[in-house]
Design an enzyme around this catalytic site. Structure first.
Site, short mmCIF file in Angstrom:
data_model
loop_
_atom_site.label_atom_id
_atom_site.label_comp_id
_atom_site.label_asym_id
_atom_site.label_seq_id
_atom_site.Cartn_x
_atom_site.Cartn_y
_atom_site.Cartn_z
CG ASN A 138 6.21 83.61 32.37
OD1 ASN A 138 5.70 84.35 31.54
ND2 ASN A 138 5.69 83.43 33.57
N GLY A 139 8.30 86.02 30.87
CA GLY A 139 8.55 87.39 31.31
C GLY A 139 8.90 88.27 30.13
CE1 TYR A 188 -8.53 86.95 31.02
CE2 TYR A 188 -6.18 86.86 30.61
CZ TYR A 188 -7.47 86.65 30.18
OH TYR A 188 -7.70 86.14 28.94
#
Length: 485
Positions: free
Chosen positions: A102-103, A260
């Protein structure tokens, strides 16, 4: 932004990983994949689409073993529609490694050249995750001398990986016959949480995941967040060892997680997402009060779901009635992470419906979590007017998004951003609102970090300051030319 999970269990792990990915579905809807390790045998299945659509009984039955990992993808590099770029990624040496990430890596051009010309490794896609797993494999290969894998060798490989790789990365890998490895970039930009549960005589079971809600749902105790630059190695028998592998780690988590991306029932880096959003609402209310005449608003409305906590606080602090005027179709994905602008625009009206009885003749103050491209916001203003609103004031719990985000959120080009190059009144005109009010950058930072020891946040999309110090104007220009969201 993606969602990742890794589990070391004493029982078959396939269903556990599936359940965890279902909880992380909000972090990516393009594709999904699960891998397990059964002794020295690795099993893997990946497919396009959401978790509930991708897996069949026959797929789950093939995922044997008590240790596994999983991924839900939201494409920020490469192509969202490419099945070849779905994660996990596999390399066969040393031992056999499967990795999820993730990234977003920011030195992909340099790494591609090094892997091809120096390491002599073949790359088959444009995915930076394939780059990451190959760097890990190469550095581990340089250090292993026998079939036995010493955790010190693993940590030495991660230390070298930190020296070579730039950008954001929270990663989990399976090493066939040995165990599960998890590591986080030296700035801790993307989240990774470690959990444990006891199984009596059998010992400890472990989980590493993007968000704490996975741990709570599975009955795990939250041990801690992985520190920036830290690596954790868990053997197949459940023995855990960790080590700091970066020379100068600093915790600078991504602000957009709290604005968010993350679910409100998660806690990351010691910060409750829900409480952070309440505080964002408090700060926004102060700004609204400075810019609007008292009594100029009849009702406060959120855009469901992520702006609801902020909107509740705005209404309470300003003493204005809170109402739910927009109904959300929960079977449509989040428009911000839809692949392609045309798809996002098409999805807005499928996703939301304005109830005329709540709008007719009223001055409405709408609270949203953020405004990125402006597509959703403009349509929402139009829907409110069509439903009979007399006046529409649009507010954002986050500051204007003026700059590209290069650390794993799909905002690669400035030309897509409605706030880029515009003053706030000009943005309001573009959205069709009577008035537009944004959160201040300092207020956002204070709201998120309040009550913690965290000094800095990754806020590059709001400020243009890139925390890794390696993002140049030349790189941003290259991204603008080569990456479409």
């Amino acid at each position: 932004m993606c969602g990742i999970v890794g589990i070391v269990s004493s029982s078959p792990v396939n269903q556990q990983v599936y359940d965890a990915l279902s909880l992380l579905q909000h972090r990516g809807q393009d594709s999904t994949g699960i891998a397990t390790v059964e002794g020295r045998v690795l099993h893997m299945f990946k497919a396009k689409g959401q978790v509930r659509e991708a897996y069949r009984t026959r797929d789950m039955r093939s995922l044997l073993g008590t240790t596994g990992l999983g991924h839900v993808r939201y494409a920020t590099r490469g192509t969202a529609s490419s099945e070849e770029e779905a994660q996990p990624f596999y390399v066969n040496a040393p031992y056999g490694i499967i990795l999820v990430h993730n990234g977003n890596l920011t030195n992909t051009r340099e790494l591609s050249r090094e892997l091809n010309e120096v390491d002599r490794r073949h790359l088959n896609t444009n995915s930076d995750t394939e780059l990451l797993v190959n760097v890990l494999a190469h550095e581990l290969q340089q250090r292993v001398t026998s079939d036995d894998l010493d955790p010190d060798q693993v940590f030495a490989a991660i230390s070298r990986l930190h020296e070579r790789v730039e950008g954001s990365y929270a990663a989990i890998a399976l090493i066939a016959g040995h165990g599960l490895l998890a590591f986080r970039d030296p700035f801790g930009i993307r989240p990774l949480v470690l959990g444990r549960r006891s199984t009596g005589l059998i010992g400890d079971e472990w989980v590493v995941a993007s968000e704490s809600l996975v741990l709570e749902h599975g009955g795990y105790e939250i041990v801690r967040d992985l520190a920036p630059g830290e690596a954790v190695f868990i053997s197949l028998s459940g023995e855990m060892i960790s080590q700091q592998c970066a020379a100068d780690p600093r915790l600078i988590p991504c602000s957009f997680e709290y604005v968010y991306l993350a679910r409100p029932d998660s806690i990351m880096n010691g910060i409750s997402v829900y409480e952070a959003r309440l505080r964002l609402g408090d700060r926004l209310a102060d700004t609204i009060e400075r810019h609007m005449p008292a009594g100029d608003v009849d009702v406060v409305m959120p855009i469901p779901d992520s702006s609801r906590p902020a909107a509740m606080q705005v209404a309470q602090k300003l003493g204005i009635e809170y109402r739910e005027g927009f109904y959300k179709n929960r079977y449509v994905g989040r428009t911000f992470i839809m692949p392609g602008q045309a798809e996002r625009k098409k999805s807005v009206k499928q996703k939301l419906n304005a109830m005329s009885s709540e709008f007719a003749g009223k001055s409405i103050l709408i609270v949203d979590d953020s405004i990125v491209r402006g597509t959703t916001s403009k349509e929402i203003v139009e829907m409110a007017r069509a439903a009979g609103a007399r006046k529409v004031t649009f507010t954002s719990a986050a500051p204007p998004v003026r700059y590209p985000h290069v650390y794993g959120i799909n905002m690669p080009t400035s030309r897509e951003l409605v706030a880029h190059g515009r003053k706030i009144p000009e943005i309001g005109m573009e959205l069709g609102a009577d008035q537009l009010i944004y959160q201040e950058v300092a207020d956002m930072q204070a709201a998120i970090t309040e009550g913690t020891s965290i000094q800095d946040l990754e806020m590059s999309c709001f400020t243009g300051d890139y925390v890794t110090g390696t993002v140049s104007p030349e790189y941003l220009a290259w991204v603008e030319q080569n990456q479409n969201s």
